[in-house]
Structures are given as C-alpha cells and as structure tokens.
Motif scaffolding. Structure first.
Motif, PDB file in Angstrom:
ATOM      1  N   SER A 185      -3.850  14.199 -20.581  1.00  0.00           N
ATOM      2  CA  SER A 185      -3.138  14.159 -19.314  1.00  0.00           C
ATOM      3  C   SER A 185      -2.922  12.717 -18.868  1.00  0.00           C
ATOM      4  CB  SER A 185      -3.886  14.979 -18.259  1.00  0.00           C
ATOM      5  OG  SER A 185      -5.152  14.410 -17.960  1.00  0.00           O
ATOM      6  N   CYS A 186      -2.796  12.511 -17.570  1.00  0.00           N
ATOM      7  CA  CYS A 186      -2.429  11.199 -17.033  1.00  0.00           C
ATOM      8  C   CYS A 186      -3.447  10.773 -15.980  1.00  0.00           C
ATOM      9  CB  CYS A 186      -1.029  11.259 -16.432  1.00  0.00           C
ATOM     10  SG  CYS A 186      -0.414   9.675 -15.838  1.00  0.00           S
ATOM     11  N   PHE A 187      -4.051   9.625 -16.190  1.00  0.00           N
ATOM     12  CA  PHE A 187      -5.051   9.063 -15.281  1.00  0.00           C
ATOM     13  C   PHE A 187      -4.333   8.079 -14.360  1.00  0.00           C
ATOM     14  CE2 PHE A 187      -8.135   5.706 -14.263  1.00  0.00           C
ATOM     15  CZ  PHE A 187      -9.232   6.450 -13.803  1.00  0.00           C
ATOM     16  N   THR A 188      -4.259   8.419 -13.068  1.00  0.00           N
ATOM     17  CA  THR A 188      -3.532   7.612 -12.096  1.00  0.00           C
ATOM     18  C   THR A 188      -4.514   7.095 -11.054  1.00  0.00           C
ATOM     19  OG1 THR A 188      -1.585   9.025 -12.411  1.00  0.00           O
ATOM     20  CG2 THR A 188      -1.590   7.583 -10.479  1.00  0.00           C
ATOM     21  N   LEU A 189      -4.867   5.826 -11.161  1.00  0.00           N
ATOM     22  CA  LEU A 189      -5.864   5.227 -10.273  1.00  0.00           C
ATOM     23  C   LEU A 189      -5.178   4.467  -9.138  1.00  0.00           C
ATOM     24  CD1 LEU A 189      -8.976   4.787  -9.974  1.00  0.00           C
ATOM     25  CD2 LEU A 189      -8.625   2.587 -11.113  1.00  0.00           C
TER      26      LEU A 189
END
Length: 296
Positions: A235-239
C-alpha cells in the motif's frame, strides 16, 4: 431501496516496476497562521508566535539538510500566509527541487463554510504561490484535512491533479467529483491521524493540543509499525510532519531513524505526492464515487 453498497473500496495499485509499495513524506508548513486562525488574539502573544515560527526559522532548514543528506525529495504543503511571510525560505525549498503544494491560505477551518468561501480561500492560496514562487501547484491538502463534497470539483476546476485529505483507504485512487456518469476525477492520496505528528507533539496552552507531549520514541514506534505493514500489504505510507513540531532535535532524530528504515526497504518507492499522483493517473483506474449520506 438500495440493492448494493454505497461505494466500493479502492482497488490494488500496480506500483512502478521493481517496487511493491510506496511512501511519501509530507511537510505541512503551518506557521503563525494555524494559531491565528484558531484565535486571532494570538498575534498579541509573542511566545505563541515564536513557537509557531520555530518551523520556518529552525525546523525547515534542518529538514532540508536531512533530506539532502539522504538524497530525498519531499512534498511541502504550504499555506499562502506562510509563503508570503517567509518567501526566501519557500524559494529555498523550491530551488532544492522539492514539490510545493497547496494548503489553504491562513490554515482556515473549512467545516461549515459556504462553497463561495472555500473557493475564495483556495484562490487566495493559489495567488500567493503564483505571485511569490511562480508556481501552479498540482496538489492540495485541506487545512485540518477538512474537505466538503464540493472540494473535488473546486480543485478540478482549478486544474489540480490530486488531493491528500481523505481517510477511507491505504491506497491512492481516482475520486469522482460527483455521481454523474461523465464526472471528472481527482487522484486521492489518503492520510491518517496516526501518521501525523500533530497528535503526538502539538501543545500550546489555550490555543491547541491535548496537553500531552509524547516521547519521540512512541511516534517512531507507531510510524515504523505502520510502515512495515504498508510495505507488507503493498500500500502507500503517507506521513504528515509539521516542522514547527518535528523540527525539534529529538523528534528530528526519530524522523531520521524512520527514513533510514524506509531506505533499507529496497523495493519501497519513496517519492513525492506528485510522483504518486502522476503514476496513479497513468494507470487509468476506474474512478470511485463517494455519495453523500442520505438520512431517512
């Protein structure tokens, strides 16, 4: 009577060849604006104003050096007021090759306002980015992640490619502006309160914050756990990071440790939000709809 679910979940994303997951570092450049919009009287409180200015004066230069050290590009979501108050700093960010995206004007809360007021705020932010930096952003993040059902259409009318404010998925997707068959779509890069340093560190008496300032080790533990799972589930890690908070020394060291973990994952695509959005757009995904709930 409805015969199916209101909407469908976001589907898998095929990441660029060689990558199984993606990650993006977003720095929200909230400065004095976020306090001023919470309470305009804070402009008389020098301590509060300097607390907020820490990001622009101290935190962002440290962040830029950190990113340069690891040869990383990030997305800086900039309120128009920050752009106008710290133009040289924003030019430095631009000239360092980082993405600068839209983040309102005075970090205004969008909840409950009219469409006309939301449009005026977005336009004022666009004007600041253009007049000071000469850029037309492709991305937007709503202040406090507070959007309306009109927001996608407002952004599309102004030529934006993506938004990063919603929370119904761990994967980016195409969001239809409405439920009509010929609706346009905007790329959505979802966010999460758990991947935001505000909940860990934001505290200014009588202005905002829960009254608890957490150990950076706790934030690092939360974010590392989410990163590992994002990688596992492709998936996508959005910090989301605020330099006036995480630009402080111990917190910045925690962020550096997280970056080292990210770069240790050879098949993790670390890029800007715009990079993710352009890739998602190239996949020609079927847009999702998110109809407004009807109360019987």
């Amino acid at each position: 009577m409805r015969t199916g679910d209101a909407t469908q979940p976001a589907g898998p994303v095929a990441w660029p060849e060689g990558f199984r997951a993606a990650a993006t570092l977003g720095f929200d450049l909230d400065s004095e604006d976020v306090a001023l919009t919470a309470d305009s009287g804070t402009r008389e409180r020098l301590s509060v104003m300097t607390h907020q200015a820490y990001g622009a004066l101290t935190g962002v230069p440290r962040v830029l050096r950190l990113l340069e050290r690891y040869d990383l590009k990030a997305t800086f979501f900039a309120p128009g007021y920050t752009v106008e108050r710290y133009p040289d700093l924003l030019r430095q960010i631009r000239d360092s090759g980082h993405e600068i995206a839209h983040h309102g004007y005075l970090h205004e809360a969008m909840a409950g306002i009219s469409r006309e007021r939301e449009e005026a705020i977005i336009d004022r932010g666009l004007e600041a980015l253009d007049s000071v930096l000469g850029i037309r952003p492709v991305g937007y993040r709503a202040p406090m992640w507070e959007t309306s059902y009109a927001t996608p259409q407002i952004l599309l009318d102004r030529g934006l490619l993506y938004d990063s404010s919603l929370m119904d998925s761990d994967l980016p997707y195409e969001l239809a502006e409405n439920t009509s068959p010929d609706a346009r779509s905007i790329v959505e890069i979802p966010v999460s309160w758990a991947l935001d340093d505000w909940e860990q560190f934001a505290f200014v008496p009588d202005v905002f914050g829960p009254g608890v300032i957490e150990d950076p080790a706790k934030a690092l533990s939360i974010w590392t756990g989410e990163l590992v799972e994002a990688h596992k589930y492709e998936s996508c890690f959005t910090l989301t990071i605020h330099p006036f908070l995480s630009g402080r020394l111990g917190r910045l060291r925690a962020l550096e440790t997280l970056i080292e973990t990210m770069l240790g994952m050879s098949d993790l695509w670390v890029t800007t939000a715009a990079g993710i959005a352009h890739h998602v757009r190239s996949l020609e995904l079927t847009p999702r709809v998110f109809p407004q709930p009807e109360i019987p």
